[in-house]
Design a protein around this motif. Structure first.
Motif, short mmCIF file in Angstrom:
data_model
loop_
_atom_site.label_atom_id
_atom_site.label_comp_id
_atom_site.label_asym_id
_atom_site.label_seq_id
_atom_site.Cartn_x
_atom_site.Cartn_y
_atom_site.Cartn_z
N ASN A 102 -41.57 -72.09 96.02
CA ASN A 102 -41.57 -69.93 95.74
C ASN A 102 -41.12 -69.62 95.55
O ASN A 102 -40.83 -67.98 94.90
CB ASN A 102 -41.48 -69.92 98.09
CG ASN A 102 -42.53 -70.24 97.91
OD1 ASN A 102 -43.25 -69.55 98.25
ND2 ASN A 102 -42.53 -71.47 98.92
N LEU A 103 -38.90 -69.74 95.62
CA LEU A 103 -38.58 -69.31 94.23
C LEU A 103 -38.62 -69.61 93.20
O LEU A 103 -38.39 -67.64 92.16
CB LEU A 103 -37.10 -70.39 94.63
CG LEU A 103 -36.16 -69.88 96.02
CD1 LEU A 103 -35.26 -70.54 95.35
CD2 LEU A 103 -35.90 -68.60 96.25
N ALA A 105 -41.84 -69.41 91.91
CA ALA A 105 -43.23 -68.95 91.74
C ALA A 105 -42.89 -67.11 92.20
O ALA A 105 -43.91 -66.01 91.57
CB ALA A 105 -44.35 -69.09 92.57
N LEU A 106 -42.25 -66.40 92.60
CA LEU A 106 -41.77 -64.87 93.34
C LEU A 106 -41.35 -64.25 92.13
O LEU A 106 -42.62 -63.47 91.53
CB LEU A 106 -39.84 -65.30 93.61
CG LEU A 106 -40.20 -63.61 94.77
CD1 LEU A 106 -41.19 -63.23 95.63
CD2 LEU A 106 -38.96 -64.03 95.21
N PRO A 107 -40.78 -64.57 90.66
CA PRO A 107 -40.85 -63.35 89.29
C PRO A 107 -42.75 -63.62 88.85
O PRO A 107 -42.44 -62.57 88.29
CB PRO A 107 -39.77 -64.09 88.60
CG PRO A 107 -39.26 -65.54 89.31
CD PRO A 107 -39.78 -65.59 90.34
N ALA A 109 -45.32 -63.96 91.14
CA ALA A 109 -46.66 -63.01 91.66
C ALA A 109 -46.90 -61.75 90.65
O ALA A 109 -48.15 -61.53 90.97
CB ALA A 109 -46.15 -62.68 92.50
N ASP A 110 -46.14 -60.90 90.01
CA ASP A 110 -46.84 -59.87 89.30
C ASP A 110 -47.25 -59.89 88.19
O ASP A 110 -48.19 -59.39 87.70
CB ASP A 110 -45.61 -59.15 89.15
CG ASP A 110 -44.70 -58.51 90.49
OD1 ASP A 110 -45.05 -58.56 91.51
OD2 ASP A 110 -43.40 -58.48 89.85
N GLY A 115 -50.99 -65.11 88.66
CA GLY A 115 -50.34 -65.32 89.34
C GLY A 115 -50.10 -66.23 90.70
O GLY A 115 -49.47 -67.22 90.83
N ALA A 119 -48.50 -69.59 91.69
CA ALA A 119 -47.85 -69.62 92.67
C ALA A 119 -48.46 -71.05 93.09
O ALA A 119 -47.44 -71.74 94.04
CB ALA A 119 -47.36 -69.03 93.68
N ASN A 123 -46.66 -74.86 94.80
CA ASN A 123 -46.27 -75.11 96.17
C ASN A 123 -47.19 -76.54 96.11
O ASN A 123 -45.86 -77.23 96.50
CB ASN A 123 -46.97 -74.08 96.75
CG ASN A 123 -46.15 -73.13 97.31
OD1 ASN A 123 -45.16 -73.12 98.30
ND2 ASN A 123 -46.30 -72.06 96.62
#
Length: 384
Positions: A102-103, A105-107, A109-110, A115, A119, A123
């Protein structure tokens, strides 16, 4: 209880089918796929889709329940062969893997279009890698966590402070009770069951903690009982009788653990016992000398009934007199060999000429060997 859960599941699947039918009917009307059917009577079309898909969910609910039961049985079977340390380490690896995923995939996501898929992929991949890595290194991780848990006991100030600032040294003061220690499971070997002395020890109440009988040991015992050799067949049947008698002892827990050699990744029973003992952090209960050595090499505690029997033999002091029957000659010239009532071998100097007779012997020394205890003595006088 099972009937209530099954009914709730059937109702839920029927409701989900009806909701899916409603959404599909709305989509068909909005896209005008079949205007000659959907436009004149939209309410009737929507009702028809809701009823059809709800009925479809109602029909599929028994199959879903059956598949869920099969999956639960499979999961439970595999879970029985896994120890608590491995489960804990696997969960720890899964949490760490999902956290890192998740750390990362966070940037991302946009990113339009891909995106969400990136993610999900991160995971799944990093969660699996975290579990796999921690399971492979489970012994090192569990040892580290155990050492961290023991830091508090090694600190110079163990007690907690009172309200007035004093230190409480004894945790049992003011009515506090210490938590009981974890009972260490004792894993039975085929040899200790056939030997039979374990039953006598358990009957006296000196044996504490749960006894675990792996399925592959019970299968080996059954194979011995079905042998064509009459001696092996008798030994195997006696072992099965010992298992039945152990289950009847009040207060003694004998658990038959459903674990196979294949699930432990071993082809030999002795190696599988050592692996199982390491996973469960238990002890191996045996009379097999080779298994005793293998377990000690791998750092697994062993309870050997032979060692217990030797330790319980009465101690003879130098100068003490005993009566013994000389039955054969010894290795050295003029020596005679006899046996005490507990089976201890005694070597008598100048006892060769008294073979077949009972004599009084004065103990001179004792020797403890891997085969047992040996007593040396000399003649005191010949009995008439």
């Amino acid at each position: 209880m099972v009937r209530i859960v099954r009914g709730t599941l059937r109702s839920l699947l029927t409701l989900l089918g009806g909701v899916a039918g409603y959404q599909i009917a709305q989509f068909i009307i909005r896209e005008s796929w079949w205007p000659q059917i959907t436009q004149p009577h939209p309410v009737g079309w929507i009702s028809l889709c809701v009823v059809l898909f709800g009925l479809f969910g109602f029909i599929l609910s028994p199959l879903f329940w059956l598949g869920l039961g099969k999956f639960g049985q499979l999961f439970e079977t595999h879970l029985q062969t896994v120890g608590l340390p491995e489960i804990f380490v696997s969960l720890l690896g899964l949490i760490l893997g999902l956290l890192v995923a998740n750390l990362i995939a966070l940037p991302m996501a946009d990113i339009p279009g891909v995106g969400v898929y990136v993610a999900v992929l991160l995971n799944v991949s990093l969660g699996y890698l975290g579990v796999r890595l921690c399971v492979r290194r489970r012994e090192d991780i569990w040892t580290f966590l155990s050492s961290v848990g023991g830091i508090r006991e090694r600190l110079p100030f163990k007690g907690r402070r009172r309200e007035k600032g004093t230190t409480k040294e004894d945790p049992r003061e003011d009515g506090e009770i210490e938590a009981p220690e974890r009972q260490v499971p004792k894993i039975l070997d085929t040899s200790v069951i056939i030997d039979g002395r374990l039953l006598d020890v358990a009957t006296t109440g000196f044996l504490e903690g749960p006894l675990l009988l792996p399925r592959f040991v019970l299968s080996e015992l059954q194979a011995v009982a079905d042998s064509t050799d009459p001696v092996r067949r008798t030994r195997g049947r006696r072992g099965l009788d010992v298992v039945n008698d152990l289950q009847k002892i009040p207060g003694l827990v004998l658990e038959i653990r459903e674990v196979t050699l294949k699930s432990l990744g071993r082809d030999v029973v002795d190696e599988a016992l050592v692996v199982l003992a390491k996973r469960l952090q238990g002890k191996v209960l045996t009379t097999d000398y080779n298994l005793n050595k293998i377990a000690q090499i791998d750092g697994v505690p062993v309870l050997n009934v032979n060692d217990l029997a030797n330790a319980l033999k009465p101690m003879l002091l130098p100068g003490e007199a005993v009566s013994v029957d000389i039955i054969r000659e010894g290795k050295e010239p003029h020596q005679g060999v006899g046996y005490l009532d507990d089976g201890t071998m005694i070597v008598v100097e100048e006892g060769e000429r008294f073979i077949g007779r009972r004599v009084d012997v004065v103990v001179t020394s004792m020797l403890q060997t891997s085969a047992g205890r040996m007593v040396f003595g000399r003649l005191r006088r010949e009995r008439p």
